[in-house]
Design a protein around this motif. Structure first.
Motif, PDB file in Angstrom:
ATOM      1  N   MET A 186      56.097  48.425  19.448  1.00 33.57           N
ATOM      2  CA  MET A 186      57.479  47.995  19.424  1.00 33.57           C
ATOM      3  C   MET A 186      58.374  49.024  20.111  1.00 33.57           C
ATOM      4  SD  MET A 186      60.207  47.536  16.278  1.00 33.57           S
ATOM      5  CE  MET A 186      59.102  46.712  15.221  1.00 33.57           C
ATOM      6  N   LYS A 213      67.903  46.124  13.694  1.00 31.53           N
ATOM      7  CA  LYS A 213      68.056  47.491  14.202  1.00 31.53           C
ATOM      8  C   LYS A 213      67.526  48.493  13.182  1.00 31.53           C
ATOM      9  CE  LYS A 213      72.081  48.888  15.472  1.00 31.53           C
ATOM     10  NZ  LYS A 213      73.410  49.218  15.989  1.00 31.53           N
ATOM     11  N   TYR A 250      63.813  48.697  13.501  1.00 31.38           N
ATOM     12  CA  TYR A 250      63.442  49.408  14.729  1.00 31.38           C
ATOM     13  C   TYR A 250      63.587  50.915  14.545  1.00 31.38           C
ATOM     14  CZ  TYR A 250      63.789  51.433  19.340  1.00 31.38           C
ATOM     15  OH  TYR A 250      63.602  52.256  20.432  1.00 31.38           O
ATOM     16  N   CYS A 288      60.502  48.456  23.569  1.00 31.27           N
ATOM     17  CA  CYS A 288      61.950  48.635  23.606  1.00 31.27           C
ATOM     18  C   CYS A 288      62.334  49.656  24.682  1.00 31.27           C
ATOM     19  CB  CYS A 288      62.487  49.056  22.251  1.00 31.27           C
ATOM     20  SG  CYS A 288      64.294  49.171  22.212  1.00 31.27           S
ATOM     21  N   CYS A 311      66.699  44.234  20.177  1.00 30.84           N
ATOM     22  CA  CYS A 311      66.268  43.880  18.820  1.00 30.84           C
ATOM     23  C   CYS A 311      66.619  42.427  18.505  1.00 30.84           C
ATOM     24  CB  CYS A 311      66.901  44.812  17.792  1.00 30.84           C
ATOM     25  SG  CYS A 311      66.208  46.479  17.786  1.00 30.84           S
TER      26      CYS A 311
END
Length: 110
Positions: A1, A25, A28, A5, A18
């Motif tokens: 992930m 968020k 994340y 990103c 996101c």
């Protein structure tokens, strides 16, 4: 992930990425903190010790020395820079070569 990103299109914010990927968020950033913690924990102990950076004596003993009595320094205005767990206070009396040397070293700290 985290890698996905980091490879998001230029100009796209983390929030936008996101939202596009149905991830909060908070989730994340939690996962990012866990990755960072795991990376730090896997480093050998000697890699964690901050390096000692020599500063030539002539920079510290110049007429413009930043090392004055604390009472005098409190009366002066100064710039405070914090980076990599260190705080630097730079006054108008701080020798320019010393500032350049310290900032040059900080630029290479990871």
């Amino acid at each position: 992930m985290i890698q996905e990103c980091n490879q998001r299109p230029y100009g796209m914010s983390v929030s936008e990425w996101c939202q596009e990927n149905s991830i909060t968020k908070a989730n994340y950033y939690y996962r990012m903190s866990q990755v960072r913690k795991t990376c730090v924990d896997s480093l050998p102990a000697e890699a964690m010790e901050p390096p000692i950076v020599p500063v030539p004596a002539e920079l510290m003993n110049s007429e413009d020395s930043a090392f004055e009595e604390p009472v005098q320094r409190e009366k002066e205005s100064y710039i405070e820079i914090s980076a990599h767990g260190m705080t630097l206070k730079i006054t108008e009396n701080t020798a320019s070569p010393l500032i350049a040397k310290v900032l040059g070293v900080l630029a290479h700290v990871e």
